[in-house]
Design a protein around this motif. Structure first.
Motif, PDB file in Angstrom:
ATOM      1  N   UNK A 180       0.824  -1.201   0.000  1.00  0.00           N
ATOM      2  CA  UNK A 180       0.000   0.000   0.000  1.00  0.00           C
ATOM      3  C   UNK A 180       0.864   1.260   0.000  1.00  0.00           C
ATOM      4  N   UNK A 181       1.949   1.227   0.771  1.00  0.00           N
ATOM      5  CA  UNK A 181       2.858   2.374   0.820  1.00  0.00           C
ATOM      6  C   UNK A 181       3.561   2.567  -0.522  1.00  0.00           C
ATOM      7  N   UNK A 182       3.897   1.470  -1.189  1.00  0.00           N
ATOM      8  CA  UNK A 182       4.538   1.562  -2.497  1.00  0.00           C
ATOM      9  C   UNK A 182       3.591   2.178  -3.521  1.00  0.00           C
ATOM     10  N   UNK A 183       2.323   1.759  -3.485  1.00  0.00           N
ATOM     11  CA  UNK A 183       1.334   2.307  -4.407  1.00  0.00           C
ATOM     12  C   UNK A 183       1.119   3.788  -4.123  1.00  0.00           C
ATOM     13  N   UNK A 184       1.008   4.137  -2.847  1.00  0.00           N
ATOM     14  CA  UNK A 184       0.822   5.532  -2.470  1.00  0.00           C
ATOM     15  C   UNK A 184       1.990   6.392  -2.932  1.00  0.00           C
ATOM     16  N   UNK A 185       3.190   5.879  -2.782  1.00  0.00           N
ATOM     17  CA  UNK A 185       4.378   6.604  -3.220  1.00  0.00           C
ATOM     18  C   UNK A 185       4.377   6.781  -4.741  1.00  0.00           C
ATOM     19  N   UNK A 186       3.982   5.748  -5.458  1.00  0.00           N
ATOM     20  CA  UNK A 186       3.932   5.835  -6.915  1.00  0.00           C
ATOM     21  C   UNK A 186       2.885   6.850  -7.354  1.00  0.00           C
ATOM     22  N   UNK A 187       1.739   6.869  -6.674  1.00  0.00           N
ATOM     23  CA  UNK A 187       0.693   7.834  -7.011  1.00  0.00           C
ATOM     24  C   UNK A 187       1.191   9.258  -6.774  1.00  0.00           C
ATOM     25  N   UNK A 188       1.883   9.479  -5.679  1.00  0.00           N
ATOM     26  CA  UNK A 188       2.422  10.807  -5.383  1.00  0.00           C
ATOM     27  C   UNK A 188       3.435  11.224  -6.447  1.00  0.00           C
ATOM     28  N   UNK A 189       4.279  10.272  -6.885  1.00  0.00           N
ATOM     29  CA  UNK A 189       5.264  10.582  -7.922  1.00  0.00           C
ATOM     30  C   UNK A 189       4.579  10.976  -9.225  1.00  0.00           C
ATOM     31  N   UNK A 190       3.532  10.245  -9.595  1.00  0.00           N
ATOM     32  CA  UNK A 190       2.802  10.553 -10.834  1.00  0.00           C
ATOM     33  C   UNK A 190       2.129  11.915 -10.706  1.00  0.00           C
ATOM     34  N   UNK A 191       1.550  12.180  -9.534  1.00  0.00           N
ATOM     35  CA  UNK A 191       0.896  13.472  -9.314  1.00  0.00           C
ATOM     36  C   UNK A 191       1.897  14.613  -9.462  1.00  0.00           C
ATOM     37  N   UNK A 192       3.083  14.439  -8.897  1.00  0.00           N
ATOM     38  CA  UNK A 192       4.121  15.470  -9.012  1.00  0.00           C
ATOM     39  C   UNK A 192       4.546  15.664 -10.468  1.00  0.00           C
ATOM     40  N   UNK A 193       4.683  14.552 -11.210  1.00  0.00           N
ATOM     41  CA  UNK A 193       5.061  14.643 -12.613  1.00  0.00           C
ATOM     42  C   UNK A 193       3.994  15.378 -13.426  1.00  0.00           C
ATOM     43  N   UNK A 194       2.721  15.109 -13.129  1.00  0.00           N
ATOM     44  CA  UNK A 194       1.637  15.780 -13.843  1.00  0.00           C
ATOM     45  C   UNK A 194       1.646  17.274 -13.537  1.00  0.00           C
ATOM     46  N   UNK A 195       1.868  17.634 -12.283  1.00  0.00           N
ATOM     47  CA  UNK A 195       1.939  19.050 -11.918  1.00  0.00           C
ATOM     48  C   UNK A 195       3.091  19.743 -12.631  1.00  0.00           C
TER      49      UNK A 195
END
Length: 71
Positions: A28-43
């Motif tokens: 779950x932490x790995x998925x959350x971290x990946x989602x945050x990374x994608x969100x940062x890339x989109x921003x």
């Protein structure tokens, strides 16, 4: 012989301490971290597009002023 045994025992203890204390992430932490990374890339991409649009607008305005000056 005793010194060699103590040396190996010490090295084993030290290696166990350093490798046994790893901070493992749960899936779950790995998925959350990946989602945050994608969100940062989109921003970041959004900011880049916004900057490019502003630059294009500035160039269009400059071209329009130059065209107005030529007449």
């Amino acid at each position: 012989m005793k010194k060699i045994l103590v040396a190996f025992l010490f090295l084993f203890t030290v290696s166990t301490v350093f490798t046994g204390c790893r901070d493992e992430k749960t899936p779950e932490e790995k998925v959350e971290s990946a989602i945050e990374d994608v969100k940062d890339d989109i921003e970041d991409a959004s900011d880049d597009v916004k900057d490019a649009a502003e630059d294009l607008q500035d160039e269009i305005e400059e071209a329009a002023e130059e065209a107005g000056d030529d007449n």
